[in-house]
Design a protein around this motif. Structure first.
Motif, PDB file in Angstrom:
ATOM      1  N   LEU A  18       0.829  -1.207   0.000  1.00 12.50           N
ATOM      2  CA  LEU A  18       0.000   0.000   0.000  1.00 12.50           C
ATOM      3  C   LEU A  18       0.863   1.257   0.000  1.00 12.50           C
ATOM      4  CD1 LEU A  18      -2.792  -0.957   2.584  1.00 12.50           C
ATOM      5  CD2 LEU A  18      -2.831  -1.206   0.097  1.00 12.50           C
ATOM      6  N   VAL A  19       1.955   1.230   0.754  1.00 10.22           N
ATOM      7  CA  VAL A  19       2.851   2.390   0.806  1.00 10.22           C
ATOM      8  C   VAL A  19       3.425   2.676  -0.575  1.00 10.22           C
ATOM      9  CG1 VAL A  19       5.016   3.268   1.765  1.00 10.22           C
ATOM     10  CG2 VAL A  19       3.402   2.062   3.242  1.00 10.22           C
ATOM     11  N   LEU A  71      10.242   7.863   1.314  1.00 13.06           N
ATOM     12  CA  LEU A  71      10.886   6.606   0.947  1.00 13.06           C
ATOM     13  C   LEU A  71      11.247   5.760   2.163  1.00 13.06           C
ATOM     14  CD1 LEU A  71      13.272   7.877  -1.891  1.00 13.06           C
ATOM     15  CD2 LEU A  71      11.017   6.807  -2.115  1.00 13.06           C
ATOM     16  N   SER A  72      11.450   6.402   3.304  1.00 11.74           N
ATOM     17  CA  SER A  72      11.865   5.660   4.491  1.00 11.74           C
ATOM     18  C   SER A  72      10.682   4.912   5.093  1.00 11.74           C
ATOM     19  CB  SER A  72      12.456   6.611   5.530  1.00 11.74           C
ATOM     20  OG  SER A  72      11.495   7.577   5.923  1.00 11.74           O
ATOM     21  N   THR A  73      10.952   3.718   5.576  1.00  8.39           N
ATOM     22  CA  THR A  73       9.935   2.880   6.212  1.00  8.39           C
ATOM     23  C   THR A  73      10.515   2.314   7.506  1.00  8.39           C
ATOM     24  OG1 THR A  73      10.659   0.985   4.888  1.00  8.39           O
ATOM     25  CG2 THR A  73       8.765   2.244   4.068  1.00  8.39           C
ATOM     26  N   LEU A  88       0.384   1.849  11.262  1.00 10.66           N
ATOM     27  CA  LEU A  88       0.601   2.748  12.395  1.00 10.66           C
ATOM     28  C   LEU A  88       2.089   2.933  12.676  1.00 10.66           C
ATOM     29  CD1 LEU A  88      -2.230   1.562  14.806  1.00 10.66           C
ATOM     30  CD2 LEU A  88      -2.166   3.650  13.435  1.00 10.66           C
ATOM     31  N   ARG A  89       2.859   1.882  12.529  1.00 12.49           N
ATOM     32  CA  ARG A  89       4.310   2.013  12.705  1.00 12.49           C
ATOM     33  C   ARG A  89       4.905   2.923  11.635  1.00 12.49           C
ATOM     34  NH1 ARG A  89       7.366  -2.851  12.058  1.00 12.49           N
ATOM     35  NH2 ARG A  89       9.056  -1.560  12.891  1.00 12.49           N
ATOM     36  N   LEU A 108       3.339   5.427  10.074  1.00 12.01           N
ATOM     37  CA  LEU A 108       2.964   6.809  10.386  1.00 12.01           C
ATOM     38  C   LEU A 108       3.847   7.376  11.493  1.00 12.01           C
ATOM     39  CD1 LEU A 108      -0.949   6.674  10.296  1.00 12.01           C
ATOM     40  CD2 LEU A 108       0.658   7.098   8.442  1.00 12.01           C
ATOM     41  N   HIS A 109       4.123   6.565  12.494  1.00 16.74           N
ATOM     42  CA  HIS A 109       4.999   7.027  13.578  1.00 16.74           C
ATOM     43  C   HIS A 109       6.419   7.258  13.069  1.00 16.74           C
ATOM     44  CE1 HIS A 109       7.638   6.515  17.147  1.00 16.74           C
ATOM     45  NE2 HIS A 109       6.682   7.218  17.729  1.00 16.74           N
ATOM     46  N   HIS A 110       6.866   6.406  12.164  1.00 12.82           N
ATOM     47  CA  HIS A 110       8.215   6.567  11.604  1.00 12.82           C
ATOM     48  C   HIS A 110       8.305   7.835  10.766  1.00 12.82           C
ATOM     49  CE1 HIS A 110      12.094   5.359   9.913  1.00 12.82           C
ATOM     50  NE2 HIS A 110      11.606   5.664   8.725  1.00 12.82           N
ATOM     51  N   TRP A 111       7.302   8.102   9.972  1.00 11.22           N
ATOM     52  CA  TRP A 111       7.311   9.316   9.163  1.00 11.22           C
ATOM     53  C   TRP A 111       7.268  10.566  10.036  1.00 11.22           C
ATOM     54  CZ3 TRP A 111       3.258   7.738   4.884  1.00 11.22           C
ATOM     55  CH2 TRP A 111       3.881   6.832   4.001  1.00 11.22           C
ATOM     56  N   ARG A 112       6.558  10.490  11.146  1.00  6.41           N
ATOM     57  CA  ARG A 112       6.490  11.645  12.030  1.00  6.41           C
ATOM     58  C   ARG A 112       7.845  11.941  12.660  1.00  6.41           C
ATOM     59  NH1 ARG A 112       2.211  11.197  16.726  1.00  6.41           N
ATOM     60  NH2 ARG A 112       3.663   9.545  17.326  1.00  6.41           N
TER      61      ARG A 112
END
Length: 358
Positions: free
Chosen positions: A101-102, A110-112, A232-233, A235-239
């Protein structure tokens, strides 16, 4: 007498110092707030794991209380091992699903987050080995290593399925560490097939139909729960990345998951209903939901799924109507927690006697 301009140290030292202190205040408290949030998340995870473990170990006894049905030896330990196995299947399957989905989001960062798949495979392998040891002792809890007949595993259907799960988790871990982690899909599918076949022995009426329903049920549950966890992980990583907060990409990812997850939810509901009616005829369902251990555990699972569906609906409404779409993360986090409890109850179901059709 000469006139001299007062220096910053002489005249404005206090003002500049106070300004610097005021500017440094929020910056100094930011790490503290991050540390508190990290501590809170760690405590929440610990509480969830503890509750799920207690539900697995005490669930069979609670469900069997007053029914007159006999409990299998070591049912609590078996349920705990199968809870770990189911969770270890959800994590990598959900990662593969959500990562796809990403990649579909235009302009997404690009980072996950770092993959949990290798650790999940290790935990699943340990749980599968524990379940295999139970099968090797004739579905009894081994009191000593000498009680485990490893060679006997190859002689029985349940033994071969248990060994297949062990090998599949090893293969999944190796695939997760390779350059092509997407190849995990094949050993993960093998684990789901093994679980489906184990749940429906050949002596059952139409075992292949039951195995097919269970396979779809297990895979849909894994994609739903594991996928939401990875979203959710992410979204937290992008934040936490430097630069501008990717608000639009985060909201788009959560919205995309909400739309796509409706398919696994519908399939999960349909397969669960069909499996229930195969084991409990319509005219006896209501009675067996309260008088049999299997029915009680099934009722608990249904109620938890209803809570999950309600939380998913709240998250979807917030995504579409709230001024800040990311407020949907709060019910989504609660949804993950309840899904963890659903996994534990599902593991308890596998240790309870199947209702007798009459």
């Amino acid at each position: 007498m000469s006139l001299m301009r007062p220096t910053a140290d002489a005249g404005g030292g206090d003002g500049s110092a106070s300004r610097e202190d005021g500017a440094a205040g929020p910056a100094a408290t930011a790490p503290a707030r991050a540390a508190r949030r990290g501590f809170t998340r760690a405590v929440a995870v610990l509480v969830l794991v503890t509750v799920a473990g207690l539900m697995s170990m005490l669930g069979p006894r609670a469900a069997l209380d007053g029914t007159g049905e006999a409990a299998a030896p070591g049912a609590g330990g078996t349920a705990l091992l199968r809870t770990v196995l189911f969770a270890a299947l959800c994590v990598p399957a959900g990662e593969l699903f959500a990562a796809r989905l990403v990649r579909r989001l235009p302009g997404a960062p690009l980072s996950t987050p770092r993959s949990w798949a290798p650790w999940a495979a290790a935990a699943g392998c340990v749980a599968a080995l524990g379940l295999a040891s139970v099968v090797a002792t004739g579905n009894l809890v081994p009191a000593d290593i000498a009680d485990i007949d490893v060679g006997g595993l190859y002689e029985t259907r349940d033994g071969r399925l248990a060994l297949l799960e062990v090998d599949a988790f090893v293969a999944a871990g190796l695939c997760a560490l390779s350059r092509r982690p997407a190849t995990q899909v094949w050993p993960l599918a093998a684990i789901a097939v093994a679980e489906a076949l184990r749940a429906h022995p050949p002596t059952e009426h139409s075992p292949l139909v039951g195995s097919g329903l269970t396979f779809l049920h297990v895979m849909c549950a894994s994609l739903w729960a594991g996928g939401l966890l990875y979203v959710l992980r992410t979204l937290h990583h992008w934040r936490g990345t430097r630069g501008e907060h990717p608000l639009e990409a985060s909201a788009a990812l959560l919205g995309l998951y909400a739309r796509v997850a409706a398919v696994p939810l519908a399939a999960l509901t349909a397969t669960g209903l069909c499996s229930t009616l195969r084991r409990m005829p319509p005219e006896t369902v209501l009675e067996q939901l309260t008088t049999t251990a299997y029915g009680r555990a099934l009722l608990a699972k249904v109620l938890l799924v209803v809570v999950v569906a309600a939380l998913a609906l709240v998250a979807r409404v917030r995504l579409s109507r709230a001024s800040d779409p990311l407020t949907a993360c709060s019910p989504a986090r609660a949804e993950v927690v309840v899904l963890g409890l659903v996994v534990a109850v599902s593991a308890v179901l596998t240790t309870l006697p199947v209702p007798i059709r009459w």
